[in-house]
Write a protein that holds these residues in place. Sequence first.
Motif, PDB file in Angstrom:
ATOM      1  N   TYR A  81      26.801  37.325  40.269  1.00  0.00           N
ATOM      2  CA  TYR A  81      27.930  36.614  39.671  1.00  0.00           C
ATOM      3  C   TYR A  81      28.659  37.589  38.744  1.00  0.00           C
ATOM      4  N   TYR A  82      29.858  37.973  39.142  1.00  0.00           N
ATOM      5  CA  TYR A  82      30.665  38.880  38.336  1.00  0.00           C
ATOM      6  C   TYR A  82      31.467  38.042  37.341  1.00  0.00           C
ATOM      7  N   ARG A  83      31.127  38.157  36.078  1.00  0.00           N
ATOM      8  CA  ARG A  83      31.749  37.303  35.071  1.00  0.00           C
ATOM      9  C   ARG A  83      32.876  38.010  34.315  1.00  0.00           C
ATOM     10  N   ARG A  84      32.887  39.333  34.329  1.00  0.00           N
ATOM     11  CA  ARG A  84      33.976  40.093  33.705  1.00  0.00           C
ATOM     12  C   ARG A  84      34.071  41.443  34.393  1.00  0.00           C
ATOM     13  N   ILE A  85      35.314  41.832  34.760  1.00  0.00           N
ATOM     14  CA  ILE A  85      35.536  43.130  35.390  1.00  0.00           C
ATOM     15  C   ILE A  85      36.750  43.769  34.727  1.00  0.00           C
ATOM     16  N   ALA A  98      43.947  50.240  31.023  1.00  0.00           N
ATOM     17  CA  ALA A  98      42.881  49.362  31.519  1.00  0.00           C
ATOM     18  C   ALA A  98      43.483  48.016  31.905  1.00  0.00           C
ATOM     19  N   VAL A  99      42.943  47.402  32.957  1.00  0.00           N
ATOM     20  CA  VAL A  99      43.379  46.065  33.376  1.00  0.00           C
ATOM     21  C   VAL A  99      42.143  45.231  33.692  1.00  0.00           C
ATOM     22  N   ASN A 100      42.263  43.913  33.518  1.00  0.00           N
ATOM     23  CA  ASN A 100      41.189  42.993  33.854  1.00  0.00           C
ATOM     24  C   ASN A 100      41.386  42.462  35.272  1.00  0.00           C
ATOM     25  N   LEU A 101      40.296  42.406  36.033  1.00  0.00           N
ATOM     26  CA  LEU A 101      40.327  41.881  37.390  1.00  0.00           C
ATOM     27  C   LEU A 101      39.657  40.510  37.437  1.00  0.00           C
ATOM     28  N   ALA A 102      39.966  39.750  38.474  1.00  0.00           N
ATOM     29  CA  ALA A 102      39.460  38.382  38.593  1.00  0.00           C
ATOM     30  C   ALA A 102      37.952  38.378  38.846  1.00  0.00           C
ATOM     31  N   PRO A 103      37.191  37.543  38.126  1.00  0.00           N
ATOM     32  CA  PRO A 103      35.748  37.428  38.388  1.00  0.00           C
ATOM     33  C   PRO A 103      35.507  36.711  39.720  1.00  0.00           C
TER      34      PRO A 103
END
Length: 209
Positions: A81-85, A98-103
Amino acid sequence: MCLRSFRCSFCYIFVILFTLFLCFIISIFLFWIIISPSSVKFQVTNASLTQFNLTNNNTILNYKFKVKITARNPNNNMVVYYRRITAYAWYKDMNFVAVNLAPFDQGHKNTTLLQEAVFEGQSSIRLGPKQIVEYNMERSVGIFNDLAVDLDVTIRAKFGRFNSIRFNSQFVKCRRLRVPLISNGKPVATFNVRRCSSPYFFQDRDDEG
């Protein structure tokens, strides 16, 4: 007599508790050995640049950098379970955005395409004289040789009925990417798939001494 009996009872309870604790530790150790999860395999399947130029006396980098990354979970009974990327873009070993990707959730024996990482904007950057020369050579050719993307991931793993707590995985490092610059709607070269380094993916980096 009572004191001796009390001491014997205390020793007996202590031995039982110590034995149970030791068995618990050994069972966890054996359980992890039996699982022996293989690290998730990441690779960059495509990357491109539509803008990558230096301005303001080579101190400001203007960029539009797109990267597609896949994750392969090779384990038979492990769900991730990827909760933060968070994806970090680098050039010449310098992080510039840096950018955040969808969990997402990933089942066993599964390959998943992550949300496309789109790095767009401008950032200050400090390149040395040698690096600026390299940048100018790369720009003239239309291929930038020293881009990189790192993934900072928080996950939770599930094996059968066993669920781990959330933890920060080791960084996934996608280094030395040769990324073509798109000119007039066409890249000057094709991007070659690049494997990322993730040998200790299920090891919590915060537990390192």
